[in-house]
Design an enzyme around this catalytic site. Structure first.
Site, short mmCIF file in Angstrom:
data_model
loop_
_atom_site.label_atom_id
_atom_site.label_comp_id
_atom_site.label_asym_id
_atom_site.label_seq_id
_atom_site.Cartn_x
_atom_site.Cartn_y
_atom_site.Cartn_z
N LYS A 22 0.85 -1.21 0.00
CA LYS A 22 0.00 0.00 0.00
C LYS A 22 0.88 1.25 0.00
O LYS A 22 0.64 2.18 -0.76
CB LYS A 22 -0.89 -0.04 1.24
CG LYS A 22 -1.44 1.31 1.67
CD LYS A 22 -2.27 1.20 2.93
CE LYS A 22 -1.56 1.49 4.22
NZ LYS A 22 -1.13 2.88 4.41
N ARG A 94 -3.84 10.56 4.82
CA ARG A 94 -2.83 11.61 4.77
C ARG A 94 -2.01 11.60 3.49
O ARG A 94 -1.51 12.63 3.05
CB ARG A 94 -1.87 11.45 5.96
CG ARG A 94 -2.47 11.80 7.28
CD ARG A 94 -1.42 11.61 8.34
NE ARG A 94 -0.15 12.15 7.91
CZ ARG A 94 0.20 13.42 8.03
NH1 ARG A 94 -0.60 14.27 8.61
NH2 ARG A 94 1.38 13.83 7.60
N ARG A 123 1.48 14.62 13.31
CA ARG A 123 1.84 14.40 11.90
C ARG A 123 1.78 15.65 11.02
O ARG A 123 0.95 15.76 10.11
CB ARG A 123 0.98 13.27 11.30
CG ARG A 123 1.17 11.99 12.07
CD ARG A 123 0.48 10.83 11.45
NE ARG A 123 1.23 10.24 10.34
CZ ARG A 123 0.85 9.14 9.71
NH1 ARG A 123 -0.25 8.53 10.04
NH2 ARG A 123 1.57 8.66 8.72
N SER A 165 11.88 11.90 6.89
CA SER A 165 10.44 11.69 6.70
C SER A 165 10.20 10.96 5.38
O SER A 165 10.71 11.38 4.33
CB SER A 165 9.71 13.04 6.70
OG SER A 165 8.50 12.95 5.97
N VAL A 166 9.42 9.90 5.45
CA VAL A 166 9.09 9.13 4.25
C VAL A 166 8.30 10.00 3.26
O VAL A 166 8.68 10.19 2.11
CB VAL A 166 8.26 7.87 4.63
CG1 VAL A 166 7.77 7.14 3.39
CG2 VAL A 166 9.07 6.95 5.53
N ILE A 329 9.36 7.06 16.45
CA ILE A 329 8.91 7.78 15.24
C ILE A 329 7.67 8.62 15.53
O ILE A 329 7.63 9.80 15.20
CB ILE A 329 8.61 6.79 14.08
CG1 ILE A 329 9.78 5.84 13.85
CG2 ILE A 329 8.22 7.54 12.81
CD1 ILE A 329 10.99 6.43 13.17
C1 UD1 Z 1 4.87 6.82 6.28
C2 UD1 Z 1 3.99 5.59 6.17
C3 UD1 Z 1 3.55 5.12 7.55
C4 UD1 Z 1 4.76 4.92 8.46
C5 UD1 Z 1 5.66 6.15 8.45
C6 UD1 Z 1 6.97 5.93 9.21
C7 UD1 Z 1 2.90 5.88 4.03
C8 UD1 Z 1 1.65 6.18 3.29
N1 UD1 Z 1 2.83 5.93 5.36
O1 UD1 Z 1 4.08 7.84 6.87
O2 UD1 Z 1 2.82 3.89 7.41
O3 UD1 Z 1 4.31 4.68 9.78
O4 UD1 Z 1 6.01 6.52 7.10
O5 UD1 Z 1 7.65 4.84 8.68
O6 UD1 Z 1 3.93 5.57 3.45
N2 UD1 Z 1 7.14 14.63 10.34
C9 UD1 Z 1 7.30 15.99 10.59
N3 UD1 Z 1 7.06 16.86 9.56
C10 UD1 Z 1 6.70 16.45 8.31
C11 UD1 Z 1 6.57 15.07 8.07
C12 UD1 Z 1 6.81 14.18 9.10
O7 UD1 Z 1 7.62 16.38 11.70
O8 UD1 Z 1 6.51 17.30 7.44
C13 UD1 Z 1 7.39 13.66 11.43
C14 UD1 Z 1 6.16 12.81 11.74
O9 UD1 Z 1 5.28 13.47 12.63
C15 UD1 Z 1 6.79 11.57 12.35
C16 UD1 Z 1 8.11 11.46 11.58
O10 UD1 Z 1 8.35 12.73 11.00
O11 UD1 Z 1 7.08 11.80 13.70
C17 UD1 Z 1 8.09 10.41 10.48
O12 UD1 Z 1 6.94 10.60 9.66
P1 UD1 Z 1 6.96 10.25 8.11
O13 UD1 Z 1 8.16 9.41 7.82
O14 UD1 Z 1 6.76 11.49 7.33
O15 UD1 Z 1 5.65 9.35 7.97
P2 UD1 Z 1 4.60 9.35 6.80
O16 UD1 Z 1 5.26 9.62 5.50
O17 UD1 Z 1 3.43 10.21 7.19
#
Ligand code: UD1
Length: 418
Positions: A22, A94, A123, A165-166, A329
């Site tokens: 997914k 999201r 998030r 960040s992913v 995370i």
């Molecule tokens: C993706 C995955 C999710 C997984 C997560 C971490 C998808 C659709 N979802 O979510 O299943 O749990 O990676 O492996 O692929 N953050 C910030 N600012 C931002 C973006 C993120 O502070 O602009 C923080 C988030 O709050 C979190 C951390 O960075 O604490 C990691 O988040 P991120 O890697 O971005 O997760 P997602 O891409 O949302």
């Protein structure tokens, strides 16, 4: 409201085919905004994917779903394109925010609803916006929407993410695909799903180089007429069933996977005493006796995934001694803990760490969870609990697990949706 009824303590035996990922499909679907004609295969038909397809249709793309073949055909004829991602679609998923990069870089403007918080934490999307601004976008936030524009197009730059960040890495790669010149991204996520997105973009016609956490994208790419792509397997689904096997099975074979991608997870289970045979595209697992305790910290790939933390915690309830799991995370990802405690688990949370005392006998209960992975951990607990477990709020499970009951039933689990 639908529920899952699980009669626990059944020995599972059989094989489970893992679906496409997914989390790889979602950014690839966003990348289809660049494409003229795409055939995607191995697509998991789960709720998040249908939400993303709804969003792409809203934007103006033509989509044909071939359910039986697990394929989707997508076309962007470039006519009547809507550069808007409305609240009603982004609030439930999201990943809708991933259309920001492609729309902005291709059409020079985008209006995307802010996704807001969710059960596992606040998030934010500040890192996504940071990357867009570095590429030259002007961004305003108004009435809950991100208003982004770049009148003369985005321009390649060097961007060092302050934290990993992913989603922000994916959005930045997508934006850089259409930017003028070269973009160098530093401190990137390197999840296998990002690698799959890069493979897809390379097929579309761009040059991308990856070295450690550095990704270089040569922008301003012209998309090829027609491409095909098979989505990578879902490593989180695979890890979930590996843990199910460690908890319950005589013997379960998990197939259609690339074991090297989940070698860290396999290693953790082996360290706990689980017997795992690794084949070419499969692994076979048998229930462990005398499970050993373990300490885990969730980390970005190649570390232990936060998306498997809740499931591993169920295995920890069956291990001898005090296991620890630190969630590094997301700030609020222990919602399964009170529910597991209602089933008899002995767990205490201090700051970011859960301390799990085992082994404990779990007993069935009526439970619910407020996110996808927490929900599936309750299913795993139900499989080993005495008597009957009822799992409520199935819409979380349906967001990300394809044919969950069917796959478990095939291995002789007593589970049904009512
Ligand atoms: C993706 C995955 C999710 C997984 C997560 C971490 C998808 C659709 N979802 O979510 O299943 O749990 O990676 O492996 O692929 N953050 C910030 N600012 C931002 C973006 C993120 O502070 O602009 C923080 C988030 O709050 C979190 C951390 O960075 O604490 C990691 O988040 P991120 O890697 O971005 O997760 P997602 O891409 O949302």
């Amino acid at each position: 409201m639908k529920k899952l009824l699980i009669k626990g303590k059944k020995k599972l035996n059989g094989s489970i085919s893992i679906s496409g990922s997914k989390n790889a499909t979602l950014p690839i679907l966003a990348a289809c905004i660049f494409a003229k004609d795409v055939k995607l295969s191995n697509v998991p038909f789960v709720k998040d994917i249908s939400t993303m397809l709804e969003l792409l249709k809203f934007i103006g793309m033509k989509i044909k779903i071939l359910n039986k073949k697990k394929e989707i055909l997508l076309k962007n004829s470039n006519k009547n394109i809507n550069t808007l991602a409305p609240y009603k679609l982004v609030k439930t998923m999201r990943a809708g925010v991933l259309v920001l990069g492609p729309l902005l870089t291709k059409y020079k403007k985008a209006k995307i609803s802010l996704p807001g918080g969710c059960a596992i934490g606040s998030r934010p999307v500040d890192l996504h916006l940071f990357a867009m601004k570095k590429l030259g976008a002007k961004i305003k936030i108004k009435n809950g929407y991100i208003l982004a524009e770049c009148k003369n197009g985005l321009i390649g730059n060097t961007i060092k993410f302050p934290s990993i960040s992913v989603g922000a890495t994916e959005n930045a790669i997508l934006a850089a695909f259409g930017a003028h010149g070269k973009t160098v991204l530093l401190n990137c996520s390197i999840e296998p799903e990002i690698n799959d997105l890069i493979l897809f973009l390379k097929k579309l016609g761009t040059k991308i180089q990856v070295s450690g956490r550095k990704i270089i994208i040569f922008g301003n790419s012209v998309s090829k007429e027609k491409i095909k792509h098979r989505v990578i397997f879902d490593r989180i689904e695979a890890g979930t069933y590996l843990i199910a096997g460690a908890l319950t099975s005589k013997k379960i074979t998990i197939n259609k996977i690339q074991p090297e991608i989940i070698k860290y997870e396999i290693d953790i289970l082996k360290r706990m005493g689980v017997k795992i045979f690794i084949g070419r595209n499969l692994v076979t697992i048998t229930k462990a006796r005398n499970l050993k305790k373990i300490d885990i910290i969730t980390k970005p790939y190649p570390g232990f995934p936060t998306d498997l933390q809740a499931q591993l915690m169920v295995l920890m309830t069956q291990a001898n001694g005090l296991s620890k799991i630190k969630e590094n995370i997301f700030e609020n990802r222990f919602m399964h803990v009170p529910e597991l405690k209602r089933m008899g688990a002995k767990i205490q949370i201090k700051n970011k760490t859960a301390f799990v005392m085992g082994p404990t006998r779990l007993t069935g209960a009526e439970v619910m969870a407020t996110d996808l992975r927490a929900s599936v951990s309750l299913v795993l607990a139900g499989l080993i609990a005495e008597n009957r477990t009822i799992v409520n709020r199935l819409y979380h499970l349906d967001r990300g697990y394809e044919l969950l009951e069917k796959k478990l039933k095939k291995c002789k689990a007593e589970i049904q949706r009512v």
